[in-house]
Design a protein around this motif. Structure first.
Motif, short mmCIF file in Angstrom:
data_model
loop_
_atom_site.label_atom_id
_atom_site.label_comp_id
_atom_site.label_asym_id
_atom_site.label_seq_id
_atom_site.Cartn_x
_atom_site.Cartn_y
_atom_site.Cartn_z
N THR A 107 -9.59 46.45 11.70
CA THR A 107 -8.51 47.40 11.98
C THR A 107 -8.37 47.70 13.47
OG1 THR A 107 -9.99 49.29 11.64
CG2 THR A 107 -8.79 48.47 9.72
N LYS A 115 -4.72 42.18 4.38
CA LYS A 115 -5.47 41.88 5.60
C LYS A 115 -4.54 41.31 6.69
CE LYS A 115 -9.31 39.68 5.72
NZ LYS A 115 -10.37 38.67 5.46
N PHE A 118 -12.61 45.88 1.66
CA PHE A 118 -11.82 46.39 2.80
C PHE A 118 -12.72 46.71 3.99
CE2 PHE A 118 -10.15 49.87 5.34
CZ PHE A 118 -8.92 49.37 5.71
N CYS A 153 -12.19 43.77 6.66
CA CYS A 153 -10.96 44.01 7.44
C CYS A 153 -11.24 44.44 8.87
CB CYS A 153 -10.12 45.08 6.75
SG CYS A 153 -9.30 44.50 5.28
#
Length: 301
Positions: free
Chosen positions: A145, A100, A139, A143
């Motif tokens: 992104t 992360k 994820f 997370c």
């Protein structure tokens, strides 16, 4: 009108940087080799660019120590740099937090060449009952992104075919080969839908959702390639400079170059719809720039 010089872009961005994520035996190494058109192993460098002995890296991974900042470069395709996130489904919380942190730092890097440009998240289909595990859930739910596109890559998709055949084997007696293939393909789609993996990946509550997904089959065979992955990644990018950088790595993928050129032409035509004057010189340049190994000259008559 200002134009984009592909060679200048490649100097500014450098290599196209990809993070590939997936559990053990998801087929990640095979995908990278297919993308780079090689059967060789990559050269590995640390975060400062110092080359590392591959045996040292393997030994470190076996001891449970994996450094996501290490960079993999294949000699056949030096325009790519890859980072590998070992499957953290069986790892410690520290492994996940390290991933992360890496993603966050690379997403928000000041220099474009240091940023992460795409993420390929590999999900193997040879265990269709375990397609979406805790690792995928963490994820996509946790997370951030940013603007970096995530491509969901369903690997080993051919594994669904024998399962589908086994379920409808009795129904296939006496039918033609064409009809048999059609019914098996339909059953494969039903099995894939039944996993619910696409619904879970696209859950509105997820912090990150895939920009698109691809299915890869028979990657262990010599006549297969990852062109569809490269194409989807290219069109998932919302930055034309990055698209040009990615296309420039594809010395022999003429199909991708043509698709990008046509997409650019169509997009510009839409913008200019209704205008009386068309700048054909700009059109020609916008098409030619997607063919990175051509020299473009302007001739004045």
């Amino acid at each position: 009108m200002a134009t984009i010089n592909p060679e200048k872009i490649r100097r500014i961005i450098g290599r196209f940087r990809v993070l590939i994520i997936g559990r053990a035996n998801a087929g990640k190494t095979t995908i990278l080799q297919k993308v780079c058109n090689t059967i060789d192993q990559p050269d590995i460098y640390d975060a400062k660019g110092n080359k590392i002995d591959a045996d040292v890296v393997k030994a470190s991974i076996k001891r449970g120590n994996h450094d996501i900042t290490n960079q993999m470069v294949f000699r056949s395709s030096p325009g790519f740099v890859f980072h590998d996130s070992c499957g953290f489904e069986a790892g410690s919380e520290g492994e996940f937090e390290s991933m992360k942190r890496f993603v966050s730092e690379r997403v928000h890097a000041t220099e474009l060449k240091e940023r992460l440009h795409a993420i390929w998240y590999c999900i193997p289909m040879d265990e269709s009952c375990r397609t979406f595990q805790r690792s995928e859930e963490k994820f996509f739910f946790e997370c951030d992104t940013g603007h970096v596109p995530v491509i969901a890559v369903f690997t080993k998709f051919e594994a669904l075919r024998p399962v589908a055949y086994g379920e409808i084997k009795k129904e296939l007696k006496g039918v033609s080969a064409e009809e048999r293939s059609k019914r098996i393909a339909q059953r494969v789609e039903e099995l894939f839908t039944k996993t619910g993996v696409c619904d879970r990946l696209c859950n509105p509550e997820n912090r990150t959702r895939p920009k698109c997904h691809v299915r890869l089959e028979n990657m262990n065979k010599p006549n297969t390639n990852c062109n569809v992955l490269l194409e989807r990644t290219t069109f998932a990018l919302d930055n034309e400079q990055l698209r040009l950088c990615l296309v420039s790595t594809q010395q022999s993928n003429l199909d991708l170059c043509i698709k990008c050129a046509v997409a650019t032409l169509v997009g510009r035509a839409h913008k200019l719809f209704g205008l009386l004057r068309i700048d054909y010189e700009v059109y020609q340049y916008d098409i030619a720039k997607w063919f990175p190994h051509l020299k473009v000259r302007r001739t004045f008559i």
